[in-house]
Design an enzyme around this catalytic site. Structure first.
Site, PDB file in Angstrom:
ATOM      1  N   ASP A 157       1.142  -1.152  -0.018  1.00 12.43           N
ATOM      2  CA  ASP A 157      -0.028   0.031  -0.052  1.00 12.43           C
ATOM      3  C   ASP A 157       1.085   1.412  -0.017  1.00 12.43           C
ATOM      4  OD1 ASP A 157      -2.754   1.109   0.548  1.00 12.43           O
ATOM      5  OD2 ASP A 157      -1.694   2.135   2.272  1.00 12.43           O
ATOM      6  N   GLU A 204       1.400  -0.399  -4.840  1.00 11.36           N
ATOM      7  CA  GLU A 204       0.340   0.507  -5.262  1.00 11.36           C
ATOM      8  C   GLU A 204       1.194   1.831  -5.552  1.00 11.36           C
ATOM      9  OE1 GLU A 204      -3.498   3.089  -3.404  1.00 11.36           O
ATOM     10  OE2 GLU A 204      -1.840   2.596  -2.206  1.00 11.36           O
TER      11      GLU A 204
END
EC number: 3.2.1.1
Length: 494
Positions: A208, A245
């Protein structure tokens, strides 16, 4: 010369590691990941055994596994605010997580964990309590469950200029306390956390907010991880699959190219452009050159998706389950076209950005329930259980290692193409019928359209297409048909 040889050896070793981190470690010919967003570990284990493995899925992306803050109303994003690295969340505890990983690996379904290396939780008035009962004081950057203290974080600042590399990578993303990944101590705690998950049998990680961390810090962390656990069926010296990401719409100060050598990268442009096309804002005929010609990453570096748990909640071009006809067409194209590492979304219903997953009166996540057709009914959407989507997972498996050929279009929004001599896809996104003799490239015979029906005991429950000795068949997709797509493959021959 000795120094040169050593430098060359280290360079080659680094290149070998980065290539290995692009390998999803799939079983056999399986090649599609599903994101079971906010599912409980016990439910994922059962889904692996009873649905995903029989349907040919390759892996599951799971929600963050570490202890998180408890926020009022239990919005989904509380999972992205860590309190500690204890493996206790609303999805279950460490024992349940380990059981799920083992059971999924046993049936050939790999597990990829959404991990939070960039930050801990944001400001909270007073003492915060996490899902494992751990106390923390985020406003003081005090997280004794790790432990972290203020010295382990970057100085607090706000991101006001997204073209300023310092702000993007050292200030606080939406107020979340920003860890200093250049610190040896912080690195050691992150590596310890990831290595524990590897020991439990996971195949890799979705990282993330990767663009908010310096690539050189991530390179050190990834390179320090253990090899995958051979007791879970991984080969010796296998490296964890990394997909990061990195939101990059082009001309970004921090670009995806800084990370694609370390592992795969989430290709957000794919999501936006496929939404544009199937919403009718761009003619489907242009999709013939889909991939790098559109400015996308190379196929082996791109984690591709129609929507994800973040952008499905945003207004704009991105498709989601609320536009089911276009969504199924886009997903069929996604899984049929030979580009990218494919992931499909499995959502829960939401009315606003903060809607929590289905839960009971005590705020416990509830298990999905299914109707007689296997579709979810109690607040879970479960797109992966829609026939039109899981059938295309089977299509993608059937046509693996074949190339695109025999592209046809009507100059607008009707297209078709073959995958070698193993599969054929046709799409009609016009307001009039597609009725055409087209080259399916398939051997002669009768084939079941896996979009409109299933092949059961040698009979097709939906449309069927007869292919002649030249590979041609009559294709009809009405403008008012329930689905605007038709798919045939060699494993669905009647």
């Amino acid at each position: 010369m000795i120094k040169f040889a050593l430098a060359l050896t280290l360079c080659l070793a680094g290149a070998s590691l980065s290539l290995a981190q692009h390998n999803p470690q799939w079983w056999g010919n399986r090649n599609t990941i599903v994101h079971l967003f906010e599912w409980k570990w016990s439910d994922i284990a059962e889904e692996c055994e009873t649905f995903l493995a029989p349907r040919g899925f390759a892996g599951v992306q799971v929600s963050p596994v570490n202890e998180n803050i408890i926020s009022a109303g239990r919005p989904w994003w509380e999972r992205y605010q860590p309190i500690s690295y204890k493996l206790t969340t609303r999805s279950g505890n460490e024992e349940e997580f380990a059981d799920m990983v083992r059971r999924c690996n046993d049936v050939g379904i790999r597990i990829y964990v959404d991990v939070l290396l960039n930050h801990m939780s944001g400001d909270f008035d007073g003492v915060a309590v996490g899902t494992a009962g751990t106390e923390a004081e985020p406003s003081k950057k005090s997280f004794p469950g790790v432990p972290y203290s203020a010295q382990d974080f970057h100085p607090s600042c706000e991101i006001t200029d997204w073209n300023d590399r310092f702000q993007v990578q050292q200030c606080e993303l939406v107020g979340l306390k920003d860890l200093n990944q250049h610190s040896d101590y912080v690195r050691s705690k992150l590596i310890e956390f990831l290595d524990h998950l590897i020991e439990l049998g996971v195949a890799g990680f979705r990282v993330d907010a990767a663009k908010h961390m310096a690539a050189e810090d991530l390179e050190y962390i990834y390179g320090s991880l253990s090899n995958l656990n051979i007791e879970h069926g991984f080969p010796h010296n296998a490296r964890p699959f990394i997909f990061q990401e990195v939101i990059d719409h082009g001309h970004e100060t921090v670009s995806r190219e800084e990370y694609n050598g370390l592992g795969a990268v989430t290709e957000f442009r794919f999501s936006e452009e496929i939404g544009n096309a199937f919403r009718g804002n761009n003619a489907l005929k242009w999709l013939q050159s889909w991939g790098t010609d559109w400015g996308f990453l190379s196929s082996e570096q791109a984690l591709t998706f129609v929507d994800n748990h973040d952008n499905q909640r945003d207004m704009g071009s991105v498709l989601n389950y609320k536009s089911p006809r276009q969504y199924k067409m886009a997903t069929a194209f996604h899984l049929a076209y030979p580009y990218g590492i494919s992931r499909v979304m499995s959502s829960f219903a939401f009315d606003d950005h903060d809607t929590p997953p289905p839960q009971d009166a005590q705020e416990n996540i509830i298990s999905p329930e299914f109707d007689d057709d296997g579709a979810c009914v109690n607040g879970w959407i479960c797109e992966h259980r829609w026939r039109q989507i899981y059938a295309m997972v089977g299509f993608k498996n059937a046509v693996r290692d074949t190339q695109l050929s025999e592209w046809w279009d009507n100059g607008d929004n009707q297209i078709s193409f073959c995958r070698g001599n193993k599969g054929f896809l046709a799409v009609n996104n016009n307001q009039y019928d597609l009725s055409q003799e087209l080259n399916t490239c398939l051997p002669a015979g009768e084939y079941c359209d896996v979009i409109s029906g299933s092949l059961i005991d040698g009979a097709c429950t939906g449309k069927s297409v007869t292919v002649n000795e030249h590979g041609y068949g009559y294709i009809h997709i009405g403008s008012d048909d329930f689905d605007g797509v038709l798919a045939l493959h060699v494993n669905a021959k009647v």
